[in-house]
Design a protein around this motif. Sequence first.
Motif, mmCIF file in Angstrom:
data_model
loop_
_atom_site.group_PDB
_atom_site.id
_atom_site.type_symbol
_atom_site.label_atom_id
_atom_site.label_comp_id
_atom_site.label_asym_id
_atom_site.label_seq_id
_atom_site.Cartn_x
_atom_site.Cartn_y
_atom_site.Cartn_z
ATOM 1 N N GLN A 1 -2.093 7.381 -2.723
ATOM 2 C CA GLN A 1 -2.220 7.497 -1.278
ATOM 3 C C GLN A 1 -1.133 7.474 -0.601
ATOM 4 N N GLY A 2 -1.501 7.689 0.769
ATOM 5 C CA GLY A 2 -0.164 7.988 1.551
ATOM 6 C C GLY A 2 -0.640 8.241 3.006
ATOM 7 N N LEU A 3 0.195 8.464 3.856
ATOM 8 C CA LEU A 3 -0.021 8.232 5.544
ATOM 9 C C LEU A 3 0.118 9.720 5.755
ATOM 10 N N SER A 4 -0.996 10.230 6.508
ATOM 11 C CA SER A 4 -0.886 11.675 7.133
ATOM 12 C C SER A 4 -0.100 11.521 8.357
ATOM 13 N N PRO A 5 0.245 12.852 8.939
ATOM 14 C CA PRO A 5 1.005 12.929 10.100
ATOM 15 C C PRO A 5 0.313 12.444 11.100
ATOM 16 N N ASN A 6 -1.057 12.457 11.356
ATOM 17 C CA ASN A 6 -1.793 11.889 12.379
ATOM 18 C C ASN A 6 -2.238 10.330 12.321
ATOM 19 N N THR B 1 0.724 -1.099 0.037
ATOM 20 C CA THR B 1 -0.005 -0.039 0.009
ATOM 21 C C THR B 1 0.895 1.403 -0.046
ATOM 22 N N GLY B 2 0.505 2.267 -0.292
ATOM 23 C CA GLY B 2 1.069 3.587 -0.191
ATOM 24 C C GLY B 2 1.624 3.787 1.160
ATOM 25 N N LEU B 3 0.939 3.341 2.133
ATOM 26 C CA LEU B 3 1.568 3.596 3.695
ATOM 27 C C LEU B 3 2.828 2.576 3.601
ATOM 28 N N GLN B 4 2.672 1.339 3.205
ATOM 29 C CA GLN B 4 3.694 0.402 3.324
ATOM 30 C C GLN B 4 4.884 0.852 2.395
ATOM 31 N N ALA B 5 4.855 1.390 1.447
ATOM 32 C CA ALA B 5 5.875 1.850 0.514
ATOM 33 C C ALA B 5 6.440 3.258 1.246
ATOM 34 N N GLY B 6 5.782 3.861 2.031
ATOM 35 C CA GLY B 6 6.514 4.744 3.068
ATOM 36 C C GLY B 6 6.270 6.516 2.290
ATOM 37 N N TYR B 7 5.096 6.356 1.568
ATOM 38 C CA TYR B 7 4.759 7.890 1.321
ATOM 39 C C TYR B 7 3.998 8.552 2.775
ATOM 40 N N VAL C 1 5.806 9.484 -10.061
ATOM 41 C CA VAL C 1 7.146 10.482 -10.352
ATOM 42 C C VAL C 1 7.778 10.492 -9.057
ATOM 43 N N ALA C 2 6.953 10.677 -7.896
ATOM 44 C CA ALA C 2 7.735 10.967 -6.553
ATOM 45 C C ALA C 2 8.764 9.853 -6.270
ATOM 46 N N MET C 3 8.326 8.423 -6.351
ATOM 47 C CA MET C 3 8.732 7.343 -6.343
ATOM 48 C C MET C 3 10.249 7.177 -6.917
ATOM 49 N N ALA C 4 10.003 7.651 -8.346
ATOM 50 C CA ALA C 4 11.081 7.626 -9.313
ATOM 51 C C ALA C 4 12.246 8.397 -8.860
ATOM 52 N N ILE C 5 11.945 9.517 -8.489
ATOM 53 C CA ILE C 5 12.798 10.609 -7.635
ATOM 54 C C ILE C 5 13.651 10.073 -6.454
ATOM 55 N N GLU C 6 12.608 9.442 -5.652
ATOM 56 C CA GLU C 6 13.104 8.992 -4.334
ATOM 57 C C GLU C 6 14.466 7.885 -4.702
ATOM 58 N N LEU C 7 13.907 6.985 -5.625
ATOM 59 C CA LEU C 7 14.752 5.928 -6.069
ATOM 60 C C LEU C 7 15.877 6.445 -7.029
ATOM 61 N N GLN C 8 15.937 7.627 -7.326
ATOM 62 C CA GLN C 8 16.859 8.033 -8.405
ATOM 63 C C GLN C 8 16.851 7.168 -9.662
ATOM 64 N N ALA C 9 15.467 6.729 -9.962
ATOM 65 C CA ALA C 9 15.242 5.902 -11.291
ATOM 66 C C ALA C 9 15.706 6.510 -12.387
ATOM 67 N N ASP C 10 16.287 5.769 -13.404
ATOM 68 C CA ASP C 10 16.518 6.411 -14.684
ATOM 69 C C ASP C 10 15.392 7.262 -15.360
ATOM 70 N N MET C 11 14.327 6.697 -15.559
ATOM 71 C CA MET C 11 12.967 7.220 -15.846
ATOM 72 C C MET C 11 11.705 6.841 -15.374
ATOM 73 N N CYS C 12 10.734 7.529 -15.640
ATOM 74 C CA CYS C 12 9.752 7.309 -15.022
ATOM 75 C C CYS C 12 8.662 6.951 -16.115
ATOM 76 N N ILE D 1 9.052 10.301 0.866
ATOM 77 C CA ILE D 1 8.893 8.885 0.888
ATOM 78 C C ILE D 1 10.121 8.305 1.720
ATOM 79 N N ASP D 2 9.790 7.299 2.505
ATOM 80 C CA ASP D 2 10.622 6.400 3.094
ATOM 81 C C ASP D 2 10.886 5.210 2.601
ATOM 82 N N SER D 3 11.661 5.236 1.541
ATOM 83 C CA SER D 3 11.618 3.934 0.685
ATOM 84 C C SER D 3 12.470 2.652 1.127
ATOM 85 N N SER D 4 12.728 2.615 2.336
ATOM 86 C CA SER D 4 13.479 1.658 3.007
ATOM 87 C C SER D 4 12.897 0.163 2.682
#
Length: 407
Positions: free
Chosen positions: A137-142, A96-102, A158-169, A116-119
């Motif tokens: 989807q993602g997780l709110s501060p609360n 889910t978006g939450l598990q993926a760290g958004y 796009v956000a995940m591609a940036i976080e992972l420094q992907a070559d392209m999205c 994104i915490d992409s660990s």
Amino acid sequence: MSIVVMKFGGSSVANPERIRRVARRVGEAQDEGHQVVVIVSAMGDTTDDLIMLSRELSARPSRREMDMLLSTGEQQSIALLAIALHEYGYKAISLTGLQAGYNTDGTYAVSRICNIDSSRVRKELDEGNIVVVAGFQGLSPNGDITTLGRGGSDTSAVAMAIELQADMCEIYTDVDGVYTADPRLVKSALKLNTISYDEMLEMAAMGAGVLHPRSVELAKQYGMTLHVRTSFDHRLGTIVQEVTDMNGELEKEMVVAGVAHDMSVLRATLFNVPDQPGLASTVFGRLAQDKVNVDMIIQGSKTSDDKQNLSFISARTDADKIEQALGEMVAGGLGEKFELDDSIAKVSVVGAGMISRPGVAAKTFEVISSLGINIDMISTSEIKISCIVPEADAAKAVRALHEAFLG
Ligand code: ASP
Ligand code: MG
């Protein structure tokens, strides 16, 4: 090993057959030696269907519960895609978006991604998994689920591609790229091989419909190259990047990249508001607070010495919020009455080349006037000229402008 991020929209995963096709496509990317993260939208019309379901229970459902509800659409498609990948013998895991760290700013329905915490994603990739992530989807501060706004899974990708420094999205969709106009409206529209971020932003914001505007903004900010292409075959689509490839001909830029239209706008007018300092700030401050995007403001058609009308263009989907806000302003003595008109549309001519070529505006107005169409509002930027026209005339205007600039 290089990382690719592939995003598939709702129509690409609309049924089991299509999910299988996506699975094969994604599997091929891993076979080619990439680490693959896949972002998916909800199947077909699932999001719309869920909204309709909620409307049967309430005209104004809570935004928190709507996010809870809508996020289930993407949760179905990630699991189904992972199941399909397993059938083809691939190691895959859905998150889910939450598990993926958004992590989002927490605004229901229109959240922005803070980070994104992409660990977890990285760990799963390192274990050889194709990682299938729920977009939108993602997780709110609360600790709540929040969604990013309609079409938001492009921005997730796009956000995940940036976080992972992907070559392209890679954005896979049901059209094969970005066109010089909507091909459903203009038969002679051509697919663009490349388009700059700024042009794409204007096209996206003008309802070109292919990409969520925020995803283009984000890609521009971080220089992430996007490839918009069809999920139905292997043809190359349109590359969105900073410098467009002119095939070696430096000055052979296209003056106009495309003609866009947006039929989903409304014009709001506040009548007879006092002409005094702070007025615009009060009105638009309130609308900003309600997260209403406002475009093309006209202030100053004076109705008397100290009164004037104030008009602006917004999305029809914000009608409820605008009605509420303007209603309260009028009740509070700010203006005599207000009106919302959704029988209008926006038609825009877009092109980075117009910065250095005068005359595009004049030609645009000439084409529209030669059709006998009245222009209600005009706005321009360095690379765009937009006109508000009656919705009934918009298609005609788009066709004529495409013929004049790109025919
Ligand atoms: N499923 C969401 C929507 O329909 C998000 C998306 O498709 O990008 O708006
Ligand atoms: Mg989309």
